[in-house]
Design an enzyme around this catalytic site. Structure first.
Site, PDB file in Angstrom:
ATOM      1  CD  GLU A 286     -10.826 -24.472  12.984  1.00  7.18           C
ATOM      2  OE1 GLU A 286      -9.991 -24.682  12.090  1.00  7.18           O
ATOM      3  OE2 GLU A 286     -11.530 -25.374  13.501  1.00  7.18           O
ATOM      4  CB  CYS A 771       9.524   9.642 -32.535  1.00  4.05           C
ATOM      5  SG  CYS A 771       9.837   7.988 -33.183  1.00  4.05           S
ATOM      6  CG  HIS A1431       7.239   6.468 -29.874  1.00  6.61           C
ATOM      7  ND1 HIS A1431       7.269   7.395 -30.894  1.00  6.61           N
ATOM      8  CD2 HIS A1431       6.852   7.150 -28.759  1.00  6.61           C
ATOM      9  CE1 HIS A1431       6.909   8.580 -30.432  1.00  6.61           C
ATOM     10  NE2 HIS A1431       6.648   8.444 -29.143  1.00  6.61           N
TER      11      HIS A1431
END
Length: 1508
Positions: A286, A771, A1431
């Protein structure tokens, strides 16, 4: 009654003003302004809520409102003030007059009116009122006054105004500390600073994906200037309670410790940053990491001449350990670290960087101008050393304001030669004004070295910032393209930019040559460890500058529309703006800090780009401003027609030119791509990305669609002030421009629509929710063998115009024309008007603008093509025969031959297979076998016959709650839920109390016999209750609390509680609402006090607010108040941080409490109503928020079933961890149940469900030839023959529980090697011995290899998942096919000697052996969205082996990974090894049928269609 009309004439407004202080009057005005309407009136509802409070009965509040002078329009401030003064500071006589006015009619009170009013208020008429009307039914004021003074306790309102001590006043002097005051008291921050920090904190949380200030957010705002490897430690230093996010309290305390505390406290905060394992020790590793980071920080924050050659991190760490590690454990403590910081400069430099970050980034305002100067100038010096970085954002500040600020903070400007024009002087050519010769601020030395020799990966500065676009419209945050795409423009000299340096020796000049700024060293703040020696004293004390004003830089704008981007306006072009003379540049963090401290005009952000390859980064001062047009929304759209005539009328009736209007302006960098701009517009305007298109729009005759999404604005030729049309789909999925072109009979438009394209890669225009048709046609069109048939004109040789079941060849003829257009490669989009009109003529259900099922349309189309191309012109009569025990092969061949006698076409050759249907009578066991043709394999999907429930279990010992996941039947009851929960949690079902909680309150206690219902906004909790002894059979009145069995739990702190537990739904417990007195427990509600500064009455200054999760307290007749306190603490102590560390050795503070320390609980218990707002014991006119329960050994008297846990403000603000309220531990069942809810299934599972025996219901009885009557039966479907092209339809739309629903289940399937052999009936020389299911022979091969394996759900099971109908499996199929040609058996490896027919062909020439075991996906139709509003799109594999996405008029190439298999609806699988030539008819002796469609037929088309 007089109260309805009368005004308060007994107290004037002037008198009322004299009875209140000026401060009170101002407060009341502010409160009224906050609560009043635009007409300065207060409504009755606001009066009830804001003035009197919710505790006052609504009818009485209405009477008081009217008595104050309220009208339907509302109450004025003068009327309100007079009324408030009267009820709080009025004399007894004035109050009596007020009461008289409530009930009187002008000058007297009528008996029946007063009785009615009192009855509605009190629920009964008091006996004392009879004395008032002894002599007459009308009484005057004098009679009323005498009576009311003698009977002040007759009604609640008379008690309130005449008898009881005044419980409300105009002012409340009791001060409850606010959160900001509490936080200010324990930090080094002022209350105003904390308020400012909170605003910044919420700005940080807003863009977070988790909704919290987490590690990712911290990294994004502090890197740079902090190194990235430092962020984890910094986050841990802030996150004190280790809940993986920083709450505001932690942020404020951390900033205080880092910037405002004494140096010792600030160094301790730094220590915590590097203490990775949080053990209050720094290990060698550290230490080395800490030193490496600090060295990088020093290198980035010091000039090269200030750097010295230090030791390596390893050597320096060794020195620190040798000098300061007193105990020799190879670690240093916090105290030893503090000693080291005194003698070394690295920690001070690092701490100074944190000081800058906390002020510029985190939002802390410097307390002195010296510190402000240091923070800003240090930040600028650091950025100046590294120059321009690609995609960086810089902000312009007017030089006039900047000089005022420099003068204020003590920085003196040292004049430089040509300082106002130094950029121009670096150029070989002088800068020019105008559009054609602008330049940018330049950094020719952008590659300036930032040495990272010590730790090269620790640098915190990024070379480029690819920031996602934000909804605020920051054009400068649109992601930049890679350098390879940005360095291609040869026309850089034509852009509107500021002059750039032509010589690399010019270096990086960003922050207006910071060496010309000097200031006094005496003004350097204390926090600066190494003040610059070049600073000189600035003697004049300047005033603090006002708000930042960038007005001198911005050109006037006449735009009357909104601007989508926040470029802040266009810079002036009438004169060349020069840095140092007209403006200064600052980084984004500095701008945000200065604008927060001083306020000011709109920001002027500009982005760093690279205009030409090999050039240095430049700051684009003049982005391209475009005008965005939109279509005017039609007020009256054509009605959705029920006929095709209406449909075509809708198209023809559209305006020839849709009105376009200027909607917005926007500024984009010339290096932004079209994709980035479309993504930004979709996010900014909240449109779907697929529902938008951009056009270059000059006029009606000059429109070009922008389709190259990877091209930059440069490459697309977008210039300043160019008009762009933003086209958005209509609700019926049509494009306004397409419909306009069709209506004007324009077949060719200038949008490259007629440009050459890949054959077959053409879209179909949406004609109004078509569609479903477009995607189905594209599926059939991309069946290559069938398309080859039509493009070759083969259909003209086989038209059957005499077929009574056909359409006179019109469907095949129109479809053939459309296919030739699609595969001509001459148009990018085609309008299928003729085909739709022809289909609508024969199938009117497909007319109009309604959405339809694509599978239904596809079935009609294939059936129509088959009948129009049927080679059988005279269909013979065929009699269906029963199987009568014959061999399956014989019966199947007979059925197939009979089918081919009537149906022979290319559709049959390609798409028709054969199913085996077995029906067994459940009464006698007789079997009937039939073989039927099919076109689709309609496979069932598992319907949601289970309900997914998550229940949080709260145990008695106060441990962390555990969340359990359950999957139960839809008709399951709460008793079953408790039993399942008991098995998972180990708590007996009788000890579980199910509670539905909504927000912070109990919504209801569901009964055991009730069915589990959907939780709308609520969630289920299960509370553990103490065990009870068996209750003997006796009446409810005789029941008494029983002693618990066995010793109490060791963790229990309420051993004296032995309640008689009543299970959910017992007679004494309400199942719908918690109104009644509860048996065996009480509900405790967490409550806090909210202080209101602008209030009307003292009772409204502090208002209770409920929060958190309610607590269930077991109790009985022997329960003490102390027991309630102990149990509450056992449940909430996990939410409270311990007292300061090292002051207590126990984590549970309740264990240290005894009877003499009860006051140490951070809360007080009070009895309240069920909503926690008012007292349960006191009448409303006392305005009591709850009577306190003393923490004593007094018996709890069960006066209320609801208790408020009133938290002490300081404890709540500082110790209560709100983030832990709903922090649960997830049991493994949660993940398992969620997985079963969302995990995909494979196609193998659907096929198994399709071929599984199904028991027919009572409404589907079958006539049994043996029983001679209709009987219940078991039906099984098996696949007998597979067609060359297998169409699989996933039955996502099903009728379930009385309504149509869509299954969102994901089905996984192979794309290249789909082997359905396991589900084809095996037959041949060595048949596999089938297993028997429900008495029916299972003809399928059970364990054959080669097929996909089905995933078995383990763990939590649910019955009845498959919702397919037994009658819909066969009856829906089209019954057409042709003659049988039995092929040689396919090679099935060595698994078994099995033969089965793969093909159902009508061509006798196909006699080859084809290895057709494997099928490959050729076309896929997907459906997204909900039923009726979704869709359809098609994904198809082209002949060039590339995948294309067909989305109405759009067709684009995509990688295979982008094929949306999750929403698959219909799939076309093509068998391998097909020889297309074998399916072409022999036309040697045939002639083409070139007959045109009849004249009247064609004339109808011309009338209804706008193009022909």
């Amino acid at each position: 009654m007089g109260g309805k009309e009368s005004k308060l004439s007994y107290i004037s407004y002037e008198d009322a003003c004299r009875r209140v202080t000026d401060a009170e009057l101002q407060r009341l005005r502010d409160a009224f302004k906050r609560s009043s309407t635009l007409s300065n009136h207060m409504t009755c509802n606001l009066f009830t809520r804001e003035v009197l409070g919710d505790g006052v009965p609504p009818r009485l509040a209405e009477l008081i409102f009217q008595a104050f002078g309220g009208s339907p329009k509302g109450l004025t401030f003068k009327e309100l003030l007079c009324g408030l003064v009267l009820i709080t500071r009025g004399s007894q006589e004035e109050r009596v007059r007020f009461l008289f006015g409530l009930f009187s009619n002008e000058s007297y009170i009528q008996k029946d009116e007063m009785d009615t009013a009192v009855l509605s208020l009190e629920g009964q008429v008091p006996q004392a009122m009879s004395e008032l009307f002894l002599e007459s039914d009308r009484v005057t004021y004098e009679c009323f006054r005498h009576w009311v003074l003698s009977n002040a306790d007759a009604t609640n309102i008379t008690k309130w105004l005449l008898k009881e001590p005044s419980s409300v006043t105009i002012s409340n002097d009791l001060e409850t500390p606010t959160f900001f005051q509490t936080l200010s008291g324990v930090t080094h921050l002022e209350e105003k600073e904390i308020t400012d920090l909170e605003r910044r904190y919420w700005n940080f949380k807003t863009p977070s994906k988790t909704g919290q200030f987490d590690l990712e957010i911290l990294k994004s705002i502090v890197c740079p200037p902090l190194p990235e490897l430092l962020v984890n430690g910094l986050f841990a230093a802030f996150d004190v309670n280790r809940d993986n996010h920083i709450d505001f309290k932690e942020m404020a305390c951390g900033i205080s410790a880092c910037c405002r505390g004494p140096m010792l406290e600030r160094q301790k905060f730094c220590f915590k940053i590097f203490d990775a394992d949080q053990d209050n020790l720094l290990s060698r590793a550290e230490l080395e990491d800490m030193i490496a980071i600090m060295m990088v920080v020093r290198k980035e924050n010091s000039s090269p001449d200030q750097l010295v050659n230090d030791l390596t991190p390893e050597r320096l760490a060794e020195q620190i350990l040798k000098s300061h590690d007193a105990d020799g454990d190879d670690m240093i403590t916090q105290e030893e670290y503090l000693v080291w910081t005194v003698s070394h400069a690295l920690p001070a430099i690092f701490l100074d960087l944190l000081f800058q970050v906390c002020h510029t980034v985190l939002g802390l305002k410097p307390p002195t101008k010296e510190e402000e100067r240091h923070v800003i100038m240090s930040y600028l010096e650091r950025e100046d050393r590294y120059g321009l970085q690609l995609s960086q954002i810089w902000y312009l500040i007017s030089m006039s304001w900047w000089r005022q600020w420099l003068d204020y903070v003590g920085v003196m400007v040292r004049p430089l030669k040509s300082s106002c024009n130094h950029f121009a002087s670096d150029n070989s050519q002088p800068p020019q004004h105008g559009v054609d010769n602008g330049t940018t601020l330049n950094n020719n030395d952008a590659s300036k070295s930032r040495a990272t020799t010590l730790c090269p990966n620790l640098t915190g500065r990024k070379s480029s910032i690819n920031t996602e676009v934000n909804a605020a419209g920051d054009y400068s945050t649109l992601p930049q393209q890679p350098k390879a795409q940005q360095m291609g423009s040869p026309q850089a000299t034509k852009y509107n930019t500021v002059p750039r340096s032509s010589s690399s020796a010019a270096g990086s000049r960003l922050t207006s040559d910071l060496h010309m700024y000097t200031s006094s060293p005496s003004r350097t703040p204390v926090c600066t460890p190494n003040p610059s020696p070049s600073l000189n004293r600035h003697s004049n004390a300047a005033q603090r500058p006002g708000a930042i004003d960038n007005g001198p830089l911005i050109a006037p704008s006449n735009a009357k529309v909104a601007t989508l981007t926040n470029e802040g306006g266009r810079l002036q072009r009438d004169r060349m703006l020069a840095r140092g003379r007209d403006f200064e540049l600052v980084p984004e963090a500095v701008w945000k800090a200065l604008s927060a401290w001083y306020g000011g005009s709109v920001p002027l952000p500009r982005t760093v780009i690279i205009s030409q390859q090999g050039m240095a980064p430049e700051l684009e001062l003049y982005p391209i401003v475009v005008k965005l047009f939109r279509h005017q929304t039609a007020v009256n759209r054509p009605p959705q027609a029920a006929t095709f005539t209406g449909m075509m009328g809708g198209i023809g009736g559209m305006p020839s030119t849709p009105r376009r209007y200027l909607a917005y302006t926007a500024a984009f960098s010339r290096k932004h791509t079209l994709r980035q701009i479309l993504d930004f517009l979709a996010l900014r305007l909240r449109f779907s990305r697929e529902d938008m298109r951009l056009w270059k729009f000059k006029d009606e005759q000059s429109m070009t669609m922008l389709e190259e999404e990877e091209s930059t604005l440069d490459q697309l030729g977008i210039t300043e002030n160019m008009q762009l049309l933003l086209e958005v789909r209509n609700k019926d999925l049509t494009w306004p421009e397409e419909m306009s072109f069709l209506a004007k009979n324009k077949a060719a438009i200038d949008r490259n629509q007629q440009a050459p394209t890949e054959k077959g890669a053409s879209g179909l225009s949406n004609l109004g929710n078509t569609c479903f048709m477009n995607s189905a046609v594209q599926c059939v069109s991309n069946t290559r063998i069938l398309t080859q048939y039509f493009t070759g004109g083969m259909h003209l040789y086989e038209l059957n115009r005499s077929n009574t079941l056909g359409m006179k060849g019109h469907i095949a003829q129109r479809y053939g024309e459309l296919i030739k257009d699609l595969w001509s490669g001459t148009a990018k989009s085609i309008a299928p008007l003729k085909l739709r009109w022809t289909i609508g003529k024969y199938a009117p259900r497909f007319n109009g603008f309604q959405q339809h099922d694509a599978q239904e349309f596809l079935a009609f189309l294939l059936d129509g093509l088959h009948e129009d191309l049927n080679r059988v012109h005279n269909k013979p009569y065929v009699e269906l025969k029963d199987s009568d025990g014959r061999e399956d092969e014989e019966v199947a061949k007979e059925a197939w031959d009979n089918h081919l006698l009537r149906n022979r076409s290319v559709i049959v050759d390609l798409f028709h297979g054969q199913l085996k249907s077995t029906v067994m009578c459940q009464n006698c066991g007789t079997k009937s076998v039939r073989f039927d043709p099919f076109t689709f394999l309609s496979l069932p999907l598992p319907m949601e016959s289970c309900i997914h429930i998550e229940v949080i279990v709260i145990r008695l010992n106060g441990s962390k709650p555990v969340r359990y996941g359950l999957r139960l039947n839809l008709d399951e009851k709460y008793s079953g839920l408790k039993q399942s929960l008991s098995e998972l949690s180990g708590i007996p079902a009788l000890q579980l109390l199910i509670v539905e909680i909504q927000g912070a309150l109990v919504k209801c206690f569901p009964k055991d016999h009730q069915k589990i219902r959907s939780l709308a906004g609520g969630n289920l909790h299960a509370y553990e209750l103490p065990p009870t002894s068996p209750i003997p059979t006796m009446t409810l009145e005789e029941e008494a609390p029983l002693e618990p069995r066995g010793p109490p739990s060791r963790n229990s702190s309420f051993s004296s509680l032995t309640p008689s537990i009543i299970p959910n739904g017992s007679p004494n417990q309400s199942g719908a609402s918690p109104d009644d007195i509860l048996n065996g427990f009480v509900v405790a509600i967490n409550r806090k006090v909210i202080r209101v500064d602008s209030y009307f009455l003292s009772s409204q200054k502090t208002r209770p607010s409920v929060f958190g999760v309610p607590v269930i307290l077991p109790c009985d007749d022997h329960t003490l108040n102390l027991d309630l306190y102990k149990h509450v603490w056992s449940q909430v102590s996990r939410l409270v941080t311990p007292l300061p560390p090292n002051e207590t050795s126990t984590s549970n503070h309740a264990q240290d409490c005894d009877d003499s320390l009860c006051y140490e609980y951070p809360f007080t218990l009070k009895v309240v109503s069920k909503d926690g707002s008012m007292c349960a014991w006191c009448p409303w006119y006392r305005f009591c928020r709850g009577c306190k329960l003393d923490c004593s050994e007094d018996m709890y008297n069960f006066g209320s079933s609801y208790i408020a846990i009133d938290w002490e403000p300081t404890a709540l603000h500082l110790r209560y961890q709100q983030s832990q309220e709903r922090n649960y531990m997830d049991h493994s069942s949660v993940e398992e149940s969620r997985r079963l809810q969302t995990d995909p299934i494979d196609l193998d599972t659907c096929l198994k469900a399709f071929t599984t025996a199904e028991e027919l219901g009572e409404d589907e009885l079958v006539y049994c030839s043996k029983c001679k009557e209709h009987q219940r039966a078991i039906k099984t479907l098996k696949i007998w023959r597979l067609p060359p092209i297998l169409i699989i339809h996933l039955k996502r739309f099903q009728f379930h529980n009385g309504r149509w629903v869509k299954s969102q289940k994901i089905v996984k399937f192979p794309v290249r090697k789909f082997d359905p052999a396991n589900y084809v009936v095996t037959r041949g020389h060595s048949p596999v011995s089938p297993s028997s299911t429900s008495g029916i022979d299972d003809d399928s091969s059970e364990n054959a290899t080669g097929g996909t394996k089905s995933s078995e759900d383990e763990g939590i099971e649910c019955r009845g998942q498959w919702g397919h109908s037994s009658t819909s499996m066969v009856d829906v199929f089209i019954t057409e096919a042709k003659e049988d040609v039995v092929l040689s058996p396919a090679d099935v490896d060595d698994r078994t000697d099995v033969e089965y027919d793969l093909y159902a062909m009508s061509v006798s020439t196909c006699d080859r052996v084809i290895d057709a075991r494997f099928f490959s996906l050729s076309t896929l139709q997907s459906h997204s969205g909900i039923m009726g509003g979704g869709h359809y799109v098609t994904y198809a594999k082209h002949h060039n082996e590339k995948w294309y996405l067909y989305n109405d008029s759009s067709c684009k190439e995509i990688p295979e990974t982008q094929v949306d298999t999750n929403n698959a609806y219909i799939m076309f699988f093509e068998s391998r090894g097909l020889q297309y030539s074998h399916f072409m008819p022999d036309i040697s002796d045939k002639n083409q049928d070139t007959q045109e469609i009849e004249d009247e037929f064609e004339s109808d088309l011309k009338k209804m269609c706008t193009i022909c």
